[in-house]
Write a protein that holds these residues in place. Sequence first.
Motif, PDB file in Angstrom:
ATOM      1  N   SER A  21       0.825  -1.202   0.000  1.00  0.00           N
ATOM      2  CA  SER A  21       0.000   0.000   0.000  1.00  0.00           C
ATOM      3  C   SER A  21       0.862   1.256   0.000  1.00  0.00           C
ATOM      4  O   SER A  21       0.598   2.214  -0.748  1.00  0.00           O
ATOM      5  N   GLU A  22       1.907   1.268   0.823  1.00  0.00           N
ATOM      6  CA  GLU A  22       2.764   2.454   0.925  1.00  0.00           C
ATOM      7  C   GLU A  22       3.573   2.683  -0.342  1.00  0.00           C
ATOM      8  O   GLU A  22       3.706   3.819  -0.816  1.00  0.00           O
TER       9      GLU A  22
ATOM     10  N   ARG B   8       1.274   4.120  -2.948  1.00  0.00           N
ATOM     11  CA  ARG B   8       1.017   5.541  -2.693  1.00  0.00           C
ATOM     12  C   ARG B   8       2.180   6.401  -3.176  1.00  0.00           C
ATOM     13  O   ARG B   8       1.979   7.458  -3.783  1.00  0.00           O
ATOM     14  N   ARG B   9       3.402   5.930  -2.945  1.00  0.00           N
ATOM     15  CA  ARG B   9       4.574   6.735  -3.282  1.00  0.00           C
ATOM     16  C   ARG B   9       4.851   6.764  -4.780  1.00  0.00           C
ATOM     17  O   ARG B   9       5.206   7.809  -5.330  1.00  0.00           O
TER      18      ARG B   9
END
Length: 462
Positions: A127-128, A131-132
């Motif tokens: 997920s992170e 996002r990035r």
Amino acid sequence: MITEMKTSYRVVSDARLAELRGREDRLFHERTPASRKTFERAHEMLLNGVPMPWMGDWGTSHPIFVKQAQGNRISDIDGNEYLDFCLGDTGAMFGHSPEPTAAAVADQVRNGITTMLPSESALAIGSELGRRFGLPFWQVAMTATEANRYVLRICRALTGRHKVLVMNECYHGSIDETLPHIGPTGKLELRSDFDMNPGVPKDALTRVVEFNDIAALERELAHGDVACVLAEPIMTNCGMVLPAEGYHDALRALCTRYGSILVIDETHTLSTGPGGYTAAYGLKPDFVTLGKSIAGGIPVAVYGFTKEIADRINASFGKKSVSDPMGIGGTLSGNMFAIRAMEATLTHVATDDAFGRMIAGQNRLSDGLDAALKRHDIPWSVTRSGARCELQFMPRLPKNGSEAKAHFDWELIYYTHLYLANRGVLITPFHNMMLVPPMATDAQIDTLVQVWGDCMAELSAR
């Protein structure tokens, strides 16, 4: 290759450099007797006295044997302390053993290291990273080299093509396809460093073009046999080459036009910001690969890709019970220990605030280095991006003053690194790279600038 310089300029003569090098060698031996003795013993069980070849490439008579690394400081077994702007050649980009990462792995090591089963932390990192970098699907490897190798294999399977296009003088790890370059005759050959290496095939399925050369890029892609283009958004390991205006837009458009998959390797350029160069400059790759620093130095890498790529994978080899013959993944890939380290690093260490401090520190460093170069009238250059900068050495002139001595004057490069080490400062010797971690203070940055200035003053003294 640089072939000419103004004939009135010479950094230092051969005789003077030999004199300075002799002095610094003696000082290095006086400062590191325990490292020297350990290195001598190490030859009995380690090839050339080191566990990995690059550890012997610092240009010193023997390597520094490390006792502890913490934050941006290293101490050796002789009790010397060093300000570290090398940071494991980006592996410890955010400092050595960051506390949130260290705490997470200390806990995880007692609760399972590897099981070949997923953990909830895998969802957090997926997920992170999405996002990035703006890519929805992710997979985990052990090293960036391995991630690049898997992606090349996937691209070949998806396109039915075999060739890979890379940039001249690139480095994407120990992958055969990325080691050839364009030689002096204009033909594809191995880098001069590897001419004697029988382990790399000279007929690797590779097309090579110069970075920023859009016409050459289109010419090679037009053959219709390129499975993918593998490129760093900024060339590193060769003095850093920044992209020309419009280059990445053209790269994306040409890959689309000729049916080649675009892979952006962010392993070094993560220093640009939390989402690397991809997020900072709005790139639209099909794949992103990165590794080294994303878990605080714990060995792990990732590759992300678009939904379109995911659908194509699952329509072919990626279906359940079909992916194994592709040889993608490994027994330890995606292990809980590495993923927990990555989760802690991305969440608590490689933050927006940390990047803000790192980039501000790099600008202070590069401004100081530029000022010192001008002050001493030395025609070297500093290229910067994000938290990273690299110093490009101009070669010395030979006695006739007509042509540069060599593309890389390793004697001069190694001398400057030895000079810095003897004064308690480390930078990456292989390509003169400097990284500023978030905990570096202005005073520490100014120390590096001052030591460099002192070294330059000696080298340029008439």
